[in-house]
Design a protein around this motif. Sequence first.
Motif, PDB file in Angstrom:
ATOM      1  N   CYS A   1       1.001  -1.392   0.023  1.00  0.00           N
ATOM      2  CA  CYS A   1       0.208   0.093   0.089  1.00  0.00           C
ATOM      3  C   CYS A   1       0.762   1.377  -0.108  1.00  0.00           C
ATOM      4  O   CYS A   1       0.322   2.376  -0.533  1.00  0.00           O
ATOM      5  CB  CYS A   1      -1.016  -0.108   1.268  1.00  0.00           C
ATOM      6  SG  CYS A   1      -2.241  -1.112   1.119  1.00  0.00           S
TER       7      CYS A   1
ATOM      8  N   LEU B   1      -5.584  -7.974  -5.320  1.00  0.00           N
ATOM      9  CA  LEU B   1      -6.395  -6.750  -4.966  1.00  0.00           C
ATOM     10  C   LEU B   1      -5.636  -5.397  -5.139  1.00  0.00           C
ATOM     11  O   LEU B   1      -6.482  -4.672  -5.404  1.00  0.00           O
ATOM     12  CB  LEU B   1      -6.390  -7.190  -3.316  1.00  0.00           C
ATOM     13  CG  LEU B   1      -7.546  -8.103  -2.674  1.00  0.00           C
ATOM     14  CD1 LEU B   1      -7.110  -8.335  -1.203  1.00  0.00           C
ATOM     15  CD2 LEU B   1      -8.892  -7.836  -2.966  1.00  0.00           C
TER      16      LEU B   1
ATOM     17  N   GLU C   1      -8.211  -2.214  -4.834  1.00  0.00           N
ATOM     18  CA  GLU C   1      -8.892  -2.710  -3.797  1.00  0.00           C
ATOM     19  C   GLU C   1      -8.079  -3.335  -2.444  1.00  0.00           C
ATOM     20  O   GLU C   1      -8.826  -3.606  -1.553  1.00  0.00           O
ATOM     21  CB  GLU C   1      -9.970  -3.753  -4.034  1.00  0.00           C
ATOM     22  CG  GLU C   1     -10.822  -3.314  -5.297  1.00  0.00           C
ATOM     23  CD  GLU C   1     -11.854  -4.770  -5.437  1.00  0.00           C
ATOM     24  OE1 GLU C   1     -11.525  -5.856  -5.157  1.00  0.00           O
ATOM     25  OE2 GLU C   1     -12.564  -4.608  -6.657  1.00  0.00           O
ATOM     26  N   LEU C   2      -6.811  -2.823  -2.767  1.00  0.00           N
ATOM     27  CA  LEU C   2      -5.855  -3.322  -1.326  1.00  0.00           C
ATOM     28  C   LEU C   2      -5.762  -2.169  -0.537  1.00  0.00           C
ATOM     29  O   LEU C   2      -5.345  -0.873  -1.134  1.00  0.00           O
ATOM     30  CB  LEU C   2      -4.538  -3.672  -2.082  1.00  0.00           C
ATOM     31  CG  LEU C   2      -3.651  -4.304  -0.886  1.00  0.00           C
ATOM     32  CD1 LEU C   2      -4.220  -5.814  -0.386  1.00  0.00           C
ATOM     33  CD2 LEU C   2      -2.154  -4.601  -1.497  1.00  0.00           C
ATOM     34  N   HIS C   3      -6.156  -2.253   0.662  1.00  0.00           N
ATOM     35  CA  HIS C   3      -5.927  -1.362   1.800  1.00  0.00           C
ATOM     36  C   HIS C   3      -5.188  -1.800   2.925  1.00  0.00           C
ATOM     37  O   HIS C   3      -5.052  -2.914   3.125  1.00  0.00           O
ATOM     38  CB  HIS C   3      -7.394  -0.727   2.140  1.00  0.00           C
ATOM     39  CG  HIS C   3      -8.090  -0.278   1.149  1.00  0.00           C
ATOM     40  ND1 HIS C   3      -7.881   0.860   0.428  1.00  0.00           N
ATOM     41  CD2 HIS C   3      -9.338  -0.871   0.528  1.00  0.00           C
ATOM     42  CE1 HIS C   3      -8.860   0.961  -0.482  1.00  0.00           C
ATOM     43  NE2 HIS C   3      -9.573  -0.004  -0.257  1.00  0.00           N
TER      44      HIS C   3
ATOM     45  N   ASP D   1      -5.609  -2.236   5.902  1.00  0.00           N
ATOM     46  CA  ASP D   1      -6.594  -3.040   6.844  1.00  0.00           C
ATOM     47  C   ASP D   1      -7.265  -4.176   5.960  1.00  0.00           C
ATOM     48  O   ASP D   1      -8.490  -4.791   6.303  1.00  0.00           O
ATOM     49  CB  ASP D   1      -7.377  -2.436   7.816  1.00  0.00           C
ATOM     50  CG  ASP D   1      -6.493  -1.624   8.675  1.00  0.00           C
ATOM     51  OD1 ASP D   1      -5.646  -2.263   9.172  1.00  0.00           O
ATOM     52  OD2 ASP D   1      -6.873  -0.421   8.992  1.00  0.00           O
ATOM     53  N   SER D   2      -7.303  -4.328   4.474  1.00  0.00           N
ATOM     54  CA  SER D   2      -7.985  -5.390   3.700  1.00  0.00           C
ATOM     55  C   SER D   2      -8.061  -6.724   4.459  1.00  0.00           C
ATOM     56  O   SER D   2      -6.999  -7.158   4.686  1.00  0.00           O
ATOM     57  CB  SER D   2      -7.443  -5.289   2.516  1.00  0.00           C
ATOM     58  OG  SER D   2      -7.547  -4.265   1.825  1.00  0.00           O
TER      59      SER D   2
END
Length: 286
Positions: free
Chosen positions: A161, A232, A237-239, A241-242
Amino acid sequence: MKVPKRLQPLLDDGLIESVESQLMSGKEAQVYVVRAGGELRCAKVFKEAKQRSFKQAVQYQEGRKDRNSRRSRAMAKKTRYGQKEQEQAWLNAEVDALYRLAEAGVRVPRPHGFVDGVLLMERIADAEGLVAPRLDDVVLEPDQARDYHARVMREVVRMLCAGLVHGDLSEFNVLLDAEGPVIIDLPQAVDAAGNNSASMLLRRDVDTMRGYFGRFAPELLASDYGREIWALYEAGELHPDSPLSGTFEESSQGVDVDDLLAVIDDAREEEAERLAALVERDADDA
């Protein structure tokens, strides 16, 4: 102990107060425990290029930008000046990565400065205040292995990230402090968006960790966090806290051939129009 020659200028300038002991000596650097700012820290003294065995692989350097065009040209031509600048750029890459990841909340040693090839950083200690062991030095219970594996995967996600892939993650460069895993050794960290090998390197990092922790918790060997995390990331869509499942399924959606051919035709038309415009411009200039 006798003060190493490379640390004497830092001692003279007051950046460190004393050299306590040598912590380790590796292919890239020697690490000493020093006292600075009233506390114990580590001083990583990078070896000169002729003394080091680690190869500055093109695979790792791809995507590292240098805004100085003269320096970039010299590095590309491998002149003496360029080789010196390339060496400096290689050292700066780890320092920059460390600051970048610490800012992003990744569990790495906190940096305290970089002077004349010496990186001052946090000393990672265990619960008793002793030097933290490497993962390779410990034997884990299954539950502990699952917990540490999950934490390392979370750090991998946070790194990605922040735009970086470790590139050489293994049980030899993860320390265990009083709170859990800490990632170390980042000279080969790569830019996730600018390096064509980033996906492969991330999956290799994750698979290496899977193999290590799988020795103690065999069910982890069936996981596929690497491809899940990268998918992701690619999808935006990767964060940090995913949620992760450790599973990955290839898309079964077929390719729309007609749509693909239409895109190719459009690209060909645009290129033909561009070339025609160039020919027309050249004719007018003549």
